[in-house]
Design an enzyme around this catalytic site. Sequence first.
Site, PDB file in Angstrom:
ATOM      1  CG  PHE A 249      -1.551   1.234   1.644  1.00 58.03           C
ATOM      2  CD1 PHE A 249      -2.193   2.059   0.736  1.00 58.03           C
ATOM      3  CD2 PHE A 249      -1.514   1.615   2.987  1.00 58.03           C
ATOM      4  CE1 PHE A 249      -2.776   3.261   1.152  1.00 58.03           C
ATOM      5  CE2 PHE A 249      -2.089   2.798   3.402  1.00 58.03           C
ATOM      6  CZ  PHE A 249      -2.713   3.630   2.480  1.00 58.03           C
TER       7      PHE A 249
ATOM      8  CB  ALA B 174       8.906   1.660   7.114  1.00 59.38           C
TER       9      ALA B 174
ATOM     10  CG  ASN C 121       7.846 -11.451   0.465  1.00 67.06           C
ATOM     11  OD1 ASN C 121       6.914 -10.647   0.468  1.00 67.06           O
ATOM     12  ND2 ASN C 121       8.232 -12.090   1.558  1.00 67.06           N
TER      13      ASN C 121
ATOM     14  NE  ARG D 197      -3.974  -1.829   9.908  1.00 66.73           N
ATOM     15  CZ  ARG D 197      -2.731  -1.353   9.898  1.00 66.73           C
ATOM     16  NH1 ARG D 197      -1.878  -1.775   9.005  1.00 66.73           N
ATOM     17  NH2 ARG D 197      -2.331  -0.479  10.778  1.00 66.73           N
TER      18      ARG D 197
ATOM     19  CE1 TYR E 165       4.560  -4.149  11.281  1.00 67.97           C
ATOM     20  CE2 TYR E 165       3.764  -2.711  13.026  1.00 67.97           C
ATOM     21  CZ  TYR E 165       4.146  -2.903  11.712  1.00 67.97           C
ATOM     22  OH  TYR E 165       4.135  -1.845  10.832  1.00 67.97           O
TER      23      TYR E 165
HETATM   24  N1  UDP Z   1     -10.891  -2.183  14.672  1.00 71.90           N
HETATM   25  C1  UDP Z   1     -12.271  -2.308  14.787  1.00 71.90           C
HETATM   26  N2  UDP Z   1     -12.937  -3.009  13.826  1.00 71.90           N
HETATM   27  C2  UDP Z   1     -12.319  -3.547  12.746  1.00 71.90           C
HETATM   28  C3  UDP Z   1     -10.921  -3.398  12.617  1.00 71.90           C
HETATM   29  C4  UDP Z   1     -10.234  -2.710  13.604  1.00 71.90           C
HETATM   30  O1  UDP Z   1     -12.866  -1.821  15.749  1.00 71.90           O
HETATM   31  O2  UDP Z   1     -13.029  -4.157  11.904  1.00 71.90           O
HETATM   32  C5  UDP Z   1     -10.159  -1.423  15.715  1.00 71.90           C
HETATM   33  C6  UDP Z   1      -8.961  -2.147  16.310  1.00 71.90           C
HETATM   34  O3  UDP Z   1      -9.339  -2.978  17.376  1.00 71.90           O
HETATM   35  C7  UDP Z   1      -8.102  -0.983  16.742  1.00 71.90           C
HETATM   36  C8  UDP Z   1      -8.393   0.106  15.719  1.00 71.90           C
HETATM   37  O4  UDP Z   1      -9.644  -0.255  15.123  1.00 71.90           O
HETATM   38  O5  UDP Z   1      -8.485  -0.521  18.007  1.00 71.90           O
HETATM   39  C9  UDP Z   1      -7.343   0.242  14.649  1.00 71.90           C
HETATM   40  O6  UDP Z   1      -7.100  -1.028  14.123  1.00 71.90           O
HETATM   41  P1  UDP Z   1      -6.171  -1.308  12.874  1.00 71.90           P
HETATM   42  O7  UDP Z   1      -6.220  -2.785  12.620  1.00 71.90           O
HETATM   43  O8  UDP Z   1      -6.545  -0.445  11.749  1.00 71.90           O
HETATM   44  O9  UDP Z   1      -4.691  -0.914  13.271  1.00 71.90           O
HETATM   45  P2  UDP Z   1      -3.866  -0.667  14.630  1.00 71.90           P
HETATM   46  O10 UDP Z   1      -3.948   0.795  14.835  1.00 71.90           O
HETATM   47  O11 UDP Z   1      -4.487  -1.426  15.781  1.00 71.90           O
HETATM   48  O12 UDP Z   1      -2.496  -1.142  14.320  1.00 71.90           O
END
Ligand code: UDP
Length: 316
Positions: A12, A120, A33, A192, A151
Site C-alpha cells: 500500500f 519504516a 516477495n 485494518r 511486529y
Molecule cells: N478495529 C475495529 N474493527 C475492525 C478493525 C479494527 O474496531 O473491523 C479497531 C482495532 O481494534 C483498533 C483500531 O480499530 O483498536 C485500529 O485497528 P487497525 O487494525 O486499523 O490498526 P492498529 O492501529 O491497531 O495497528
Amino acid sequence: MQTFLIAGGAGFIGSHLCEKLLNDGSKIICVDNLITGSRNNIEAFKNNSNFIFIKYDITQNLKLPDEIDGIFHLASPASPNKKSPRSYITYPIETLLANSIGTYNLLNLAKEKRARFVYASSSEVYGNPSVSPQDESYFGNVSPNGIRSVYDEGKRFGEAMTMAYFRKYDLDTRIMRIFNTYGDRMQKDDGRVVSNFINQAIKDRPITVYGNGSQTRSFCFIDDLIDGITRLMISDKAKGQFLNLGNPDEYTIIEMANIIKNLTKSNSEIVFEQLPEDDPLKRKPDIGKAIKLLGFAPKVALAEGLKKTIEYFKHN
Ligand code: UDP
C-alpha cells in the site's frame, strides 16, 4: 537521475512511494516477495522504463549491479488483524525476519552502495502508550511476547539495528515511525479499521467495532504520508534521526464507524465484537520534530481523504 530501491514497493505505502518518485523523475527498483503486497498495485508502472520490479525476499542477501542513491525499507506485513490472511499474526516468523535479517541485509546493501537508508518503523514501538500524544522521547509500553510482539519487537529491533549502523559505520540512516495511514490501494482484506469499515458500509453489512469503540487512533491520508517520507529521504538535516510521521487528528473508533457510515449513506448497523489482545487504547503522534526538521504538514482532512478512499473501494 537518482535511483531508489523500495523494499515492499508493491504494498500500500510502497506502491504510492514508487509512483511519487517515478513522477519526480527517479529510477525505481521495487523489491517485494508479494506475501502481503500485490502486483495490481504496481501494474500501472510496469511499462515505465525507469521502473524495475524484482520478486525477492529481503531475508535473502540481495546483490544488485546498479548504483543506488537511497534505500527505503517498507517490507513487512503490517496489519494486526488475526482475521486477515495478510496480517502479521498470519505471518509471525516472516514479520520478525523481515525486520531483523531483512533490515540487516538492506543496511549492508546501503553500506556497500553508500546509499541513504530510510527504515519504516511504526507507532507500534510505543505499544499501549501511557502518555498522549506520543513524542519520540517516549520509550513505549510493549509486551515482549504478546500476540503483537512479532511486529512491535520486530520494529524495535529494526530501529536498534539501523542506529547501530549509523553509530558504528556513520551510515546515513533515517527512521520514520509511521502512524495509522489510509487511502487507495489498501487491501480490501487487510483487516485494518478503515478498509473494514468502508467495505462493510458500502455493502450495507454490519460495521464491526472491536471493544466498546472508545479506543482512539489518528489517521493520516496516504498522500500526506508520502510527502513526509520523501522529505525524510531528501533532507540534509535528517541523518541519524528518528521521528513520527502521521496526522495528529485523533478519533475514537466508534466516531470513525459513524463518520464512514454517514459518508457512504449506509444502512449498516454497528455491532460490537471482542477487543483484540493488547489493542492499544490510544494513539496520537506528536509531529513537532517532523514539522521542525522537514517542514512536514499533513493537509488532507479526514472527510476528504475518506471520500477518495470510499471511491477507490467502490470501483475495486
Ligand atoms: N478495529 C475495529 N474493527 C475492525 C478493525 C479494527 O474496531 O473491523 C479497531 C482495532 O481494534 C483498533 C483500531 O480499530 O483498536 C485500529 O485497528 P487497525 O487494525 O486499523 O490498526 P492498529 O492501529 O491497531 O495497528
